[in-house]
Design a protein around this motif. Structure first.
Motif, short mmCIF file in Angstrom:
data_model
loop_
_atom_site.label_atom_id
_atom_site.label_comp_id
_atom_site.label_asym_id
_atom_site.label_seq_id
_atom_site.Cartn_x
_atom_site.Cartn_y
_atom_site.Cartn_z
N ALA A 11 -10.28 -5.90 -35.99
CA ALA A 11 -10.60 -4.83 -34.83
C ALA A 11 -10.70 -3.85 -34.27
O ALA A 11 -11.62 -3.29 -34.06
CB ALA A 11 -9.81 -5.63 -33.82
N LEU A 12 -10.14 -3.21 -35.34
CA LEU A 12 -10.33 -1.71 -35.78
C LEU A 12 -11.87 -1.16 -36.33
O LEU A 12 -12.35 -0.36 -35.83
CB LEU A 12 -9.20 -1.25 -36.58
N ALA A 13 -11.99 -2.06 -37.50
CA ALA A 13 -13.81 -2.18 -38.16
C ALA A 13 -14.62 -2.72 -36.89
O ALA A 13 -15.44 -1.98 -36.68
CB ALA A 13 -13.26 -3.07 -39.21
N ALA A 14 -13.87 -3.41 -35.68
CA ALA A 14 -15.05 -3.13 -34.54
C ALA A 14 -15.16 -2.46 -34.32
O ALA A 14 -16.68 -2.14 -33.37
CB ALA A 14 -14.74 -4.92 -34.29
N VAL A 15 -14.29 -2.10 -33.32
CA VAL A 15 -14.24 -1.12 -33.03
C VAL A 15 -15.24 0.38 -33.30
O VAL A 15 -16.00 1.07 -33.38
CB VAL A 15 -13.11 0.06 -32.46
N LYS A 16 -14.98 0.65 -35.03
CA LYS A 16 -15.40 1.93 -35.48
C LYS A 16 -17.37 1.67 -35.87
O LYS A 16 -18.23 3.02 -35.02
CB LYS A 16 -14.93 1.81 -36.81
N GLU A 17 -17.74 -0.28 -35.87
CA GLU A 17 -18.41 -0.31 -35.69
C GLU A 17 -19.22 0.30 -34.97
O GLU A 17 -20.57 0.39 -34.53
CB GLU A 17 -19.05 -1.19 -36.94
N LEU A 18 -18.30 -1.08 -33.41
CA LEU A 18 -19.70 -1.56 -31.88
C LEU A 18 -19.62 0.38 -31.65
O LEU A 18 -20.56 0.91 -31.12
CB LEU A 18 -19.03 -1.91 -31.42
N PRO A 24 -5.85 4.39 -32.78
CA PRO A 24 -4.93 3.76 -33.52
C PRO A 24 -4.41 2.23 -33.31
O PRO A 24 -5.02 1.93 -32.71
CB PRO A 24 -3.70 4.60 -32.79
N ALA A 25 -3.81 2.10 -34.61
CA ALA A 25 -3.19 0.03 -34.59
C ALA A 25 -2.85 -0.03 -32.76
O ALA A 25 -2.96 -1.14 -32.55
CB ALA A 25 -2.59 -0.38 -35.75
N GLN A 26 -1.89 1.00 -32.71
CA GLN A 26 -1.05 0.39 -31.43
C GLN A 26 -2.35 0.24 -30.10
O GLN A 26 -1.54 -0.57 -29.47
CB GLN A 26 -0.29 1.13 -31.46
N MET A 27 -2.84 0.20 -30.55
CA MET A 27 -4.59 -0.04 -29.20
C MET A 27 -4.70 -1.26 -29.46
O MET A 27 -5.64 -2.24 -27.92
CB MET A 27 -5.64 0.97 -29.06
N ILE A 28 -4.60 -2.32 -30.51
CA ILE A 28 -5.25 -3.27 -30.42
C ILE A 28 -4.27 -4.58 -30.37
O ILE A 28 -3.16 -4.38 -30.86
CB ILE A 28 -5.42 -3.60 -32.31
N GLN A 29 -4.07 -4.84 -28.93
CA GLN A 29 -2.84 -4.99 -28.09
C GLN A 29 -3.05 -6.73 -28.39
O GLN A 29 -4.26 -7.02 -27.78
CB GLN A 29 -2.56 -4.82 -26.86
N LEU A 30 -2.08 -7.67 -29.40
CA LEU A 30 -2.10 -9.06 -29.40
C LEU A 30 -0.81 -9.13 -28.61
O LEU A 30 -0.02 -9.45 -28.45
CB LEU A 30 -2.53 -9.29 -31.09
N GLN A 31 -1.92 -10.92 -28.49
CA GLN A 31 -0.51 -11.38 -27.71
C GLN A 31 -0.87 -13.13 -27.31
O GLN A 31 -2.05 -12.79 -27.54
CB GLN A 31 0.19 -10.96 -26.03
#
Length: 606
Positions: A11-18, A24-31
Motif C-alpha cells: 500500500a505504501l508503494a501504491a501511494v508513492k506510484e499513484l 508514514p506506515a501508520q497512515m495505512i490503517q488495517l482492520q
C-alpha cells in the motif's frame, strides 16, 4: 512476512506510484472486515485523501487495483465508500498458518540481555493470619501479569513484601502467650498460618470483652457513652501489653524476638503450601522488619537535602501541596515509621538489588492515594522509575453475604477455597473422567486439581481486574460458557483427536503445501490464531489478564463451531484432513500457551 505487513508495504508503494508521495506506515490503517461485507481485511482510505486529493471511493478503488496486481496476498477487493475490503489469497492464509505452526511460542517475544527489567510486587501478606480470597485475586493477578510481561519481551522479577512487624503481629504473639499453652502446628494438626490466625481472632475476642466490661464500669461511674468508650480503649490492659511487646521488639528484646521468629516461621511454612497450591511463587521476598529501617534512613537523607520538613513535635512530613495534595507523615514524633516510610525503604533496597526499568505494584484500589504519594516521593528521592511506577489497582472480591473481616474470623480462607474447588471439580467431572480408558485414581485426582484450579483462576482473571467482582464458585465450574473448564475440555478434545490421528499413522506435517484447501471457517480460525500476538501486546500495554482470558474463550468457541460443522479425521479428502489437523494442533497450542499466561494448566485427557 505477516499478511498485514505485506499489504502495508504494498500500500505504501501504491501511494508513492499513484500519487507521487511517501507517507508514514501508520497512515495505512488495517482492520478486520465487517462480517456483513465480503473480505478479510479492510484498508481505511480516509487518512490518505490529502495525499490522493481524490474522493474516498476513487482513492480506495485505485489502491485496490494496485494491490490486486502487485501484492500476492490480495486475491480480490471491493469498495464501500472509503473502505477498501480486501479478500486475502488462500496461499497467503496457508503461509500464515505455516508461520504459526513453526513457532511453538507464536505471538510471544523473547527477552534478550538488553531487554528492560520489570519488577512485579504482589501478595503482600501479614504474618498474623492465613491468606484469604482477596489474597487469591492478588496472587493470581500478580503471577499472570508477570507471565504477560515476559511474553512481551521483558526480563521479570516477581517479588513479595511481607508485613511481619507491627502491633497486629504482637496481638497474635500476646494471645499465644496468654492462651496458647505451648501449642504448635504439629500438636494442633494445623497449618502454621491458620494456627496464628486463630490467636489473632482470639485476641480480638478477649479485647472486645474487655472493652465492654470497662465501658460498663465507666458508664456506672457517670461518664457519657462516648467518653466511657474512649477511656476503655486507652486503659485496656490487653492493648497496653501489646504495645509494650512492640516496644520490646523495636528494642531487640531477645525473648520477644525469639518468639516472633518462631511464630513467623510457622506462618511462612503455611504460606508456602498455599502458594504452591495456587501455582505462584517469587524470585525475591522482602520483609518489612528489614525495610522500615532503610526507609527511615532515606527519609533522614531527604530531610537533610531539604526535601522534607520536621515539625515542632519532631515528626517528619512531606509537603505535597504543590502537587495538589496535602502533607504526608513520614516519621512520627517518637521516630517510628509509617507504611509510607517502609515502602520507601523497600524501593531503595530493590533498586540496589536490581536494575529496575518498570515497577508494578499489584495492590487493591483502597491504596490509590498511597501510591500516588509514593510515586511523588520516590521521584523526589531520585529513583528513575519513581514517577512512572505502575500501581495495578484492582477491585475487591465481594461475596453474596458481604465483605470479609479477618478479625472476626469470617474470611473465605484460601486453603478452604482451593480444597472445595478441587472437590467440586471431582464431583462434577466424574461422569466424563470415568469414561476415559485405563484411568487411575491418581490421574482422576490430578484432573480434578487441574480443572478445579482452572475454574477458580479463570473466573477471577476473566473479569477486568480494576472492577469489584462477586465470586461464585458454582458458576466457575461449568463445562459450557465462558469458563476455565470449557476451554480445558476443548483442549483435551483436540489432544484426543491428535492421539487418534497418531494411532492411525496419520502424520501432522511440518509445512502445508501452498495449495492446501481452506474453507471460510478455517480461514477465520487462522485469522483468530494470528490475533494472538496483538492480544499479548495489548495485554502488556493495558496490564490486562482479562484480555488473554477472553481471547482464549473466543478462540475456543470459534474452534467448537468449526468442529461442529466439519469433521477432522473423517474429512472428505486427505488434503482437508491434513490441513485440519495442523489447524487443530495450533488451536490447542495457542490455548495451552494463552492459559499458561493466566497460570492455568490444561489436561491432556478429560
Amino acid at each position: 512476512m505477516k499478511i498485514e505487513d505485506q499489504i502495508t508495504t504494498a500500500a505504501l508503494a501504491a501511494v508513492k506510484e499513484l500519487y507521487g508521495a511517501e507517507v508514514p506506515a501508520q497512515m495505512i490503517q488495517l482492520q478486520k472486515t465487517r462480517t456483513d461485507f465480503e473480505g478479510n481485511l479492510t484498508l481505511v482510505a480516509f487518512p490518505l485523501l490529502k495525499t490522493s486529493r481524490k474522493k474516498p471511493e476513487d482513492t480506495a478503488q485505485e489502491i485496490g487495483t494496485y494491490l490486486k496486481a502487485n501484492c500476492k496476498a490480495v486475491a480480490d477487493f471491493n469498495v464501500v465508500k472509503g473502505f477498501l475490503n480486501l479478500v486475502i489469497a488462500p496461499a497467503a492464509w496457508i503461509g500464515l498458518l505455516n508461520d504459526i505452526h513453526a513457532d511453538e511460542k507464536f505471538g510471544e517475544k523473547r527477552a534478550t540481555a538488553d531487554s528492560p527489567l520489570a519488577m512485579v510486587e504482589y501478595s503482600s501478606p501479614n504474618t498474623n493470619k492465613p491468606l484469604h480470597l482477596g489474597h487469591v485475586r492478588n496472587n493470581l493477578i500478580g503471577w499472570s501479569l508477570s507471565q504477560i510481561m515476559e511474553a512481551n519481551g521483558y526480563k521479570v522479577v516477581k517479588t513479595n513484601i511481607v508485613n511481619d512487624r507491627g502491633i497486629h503481629i504482637c496481638k497474635s504473639m500476646l494471645a499465644w502467650l496468654k492462651w496458647g499453652e505451648g501449642i504448635t502446628p504439629e500438636k494442633a494438626g494445623k497449618k502454621g498460618d491458620h494456627l496464628i490466625g486463630d490467636f489473632y481472632v482470639a485476641f480480638d475476642k478477649h479485647y472486645r470483652a474487655e472493652l465492654k466490661a470497662l465501658t460498663e464500669q465507666f458508664l456506672a461511674e457517670g461518664m457519657t457513652e462516648d467518653a466511657a468508650k474512649e477511656r476503655a480503649e486507652k486503659e485496656s490492659p490487653l492493648i497496653k501489653e501489646a504495645h509494650e511487646m512492640l516496644v520490646k521488639w523495636e528494642a531487640n528484646d531477645p525473648e520477644v524476638r525469639a518468639l516472633w521468629k518462631k511464630m513467623n516461621n510457622w506462618v511462612y511454612e503455611g504460606f508456602d503450601e498455599t502458594y504452591k497450591a495456587l501455582g505462584v511463587g517469587f524470585d525475591k521476598i522482602y520483609y518489612e522488619s528489614n525495610t522500615y529501617l532503610e526507609g527511615k534512613k532515606k527519609v533522614e537523607e531527604g530531610l537533610k537535602k531539604g526535601l522534607f520538613i520536621r515539625k515542632e513535635d519532631n515528626s517528619v512530613w512531606a509537603d505535597l501541596t504543590n502537587e495538589g495534595l496535602d502533607q504526608k507523615l513520614l516519621l512520627r514524633s517518637d521516630g517510628t515509621s509509617v507504611y509510607m516510610t517502609q515502602d520507601i525503604g523497600t524501593a531503595d533496597m530493590r533498586f540496589k538489588d536490581f536494575p529496575i526499568d518498570k515497577m508494578i505494584y499489584v495492590v487493591g484500589n483502597e491504596q490509590n492515594y498511597h501510591f500516588q504519594v509514593l510515586s511523588i516521593l520516590l521521584d523526589r528521592l531520585g529513583f528513575k522509575w519513581g514517577k512512572d511506577l505502575v500501581h495495578f489497582s484492582y477491585g475487591m472480591v465481594e461475596l453474596p453475604n458481604g465483605k470479609m473481616k479477618s478479625r472476626e474470623g469470617t474470611v473465605v480462607d484460601a486453603d478452604d477455597l482451593v480444597a472445595s474447588m478441587i472437590e467440586n471439580a471431582k464431583t462434577l467431572s466424574e461422569d466424563k473422567v470415568n469414561k476415559l480408558d485405563n484411568i487411575t485414581e491418581e490421574e482422576k485426582n490430578e484432573i480434578a486439581r487441574i480443572v478445579g484450579m482452572g475454574a477458580l483462576k479463570y473466573f477471577i482473571l476473566k473479569v477486568d481486574a480494576r472492577k469489584n467482582m462477586l465470586f461464585n464458585p458454582e458458576e466457575s465450574i461449568d463445562f459450557n460458557g465462558n469458563t476455565g473448564p470449557f476451554i480445558q475440555y476443548t483442549y483435551a478434545r483436540i489432544r484426543s483427536i491428535l492421539r487418534k490421528a497418531e494411532a492411525q499413522s496419520i502424520a501432522v506435517p511440518a509445512v502445508l503445501a501452498d495449495d492446501a484447501p481452506l474453507n471460510e471457517k478455517e480461514i477465520a480460525l487462522v485469522q483468530k490464531l494470528n490475533d494472538y500476538a496483538a492480544v499479548i501486546a495489548q495485554a502488556g500495554i493495558d496490564y490486562s489478564p482479562s484480555g488473554i482470558a477472553n481471547y482464549c474463550y473466543e478462540l475456543t468457541k470459534e474452534f467448537n463451531q468449526f468442529y461442529h460443522d466439519y469433521s477432522i479425521l473423517n474429512a472428505d479428502t486427505e488434503a482437508e484432513k491434513t490441513t485440519r489437523l495442523v489447524l487443530a494442533q495450533n488451536v490447542a497450542k495457542i490455548i495451552k500457551n494463552g492459559m499458561a499466561l493466566l497460570g492455568i494448566e490444561v489436561p491432556e485427557r478429560m
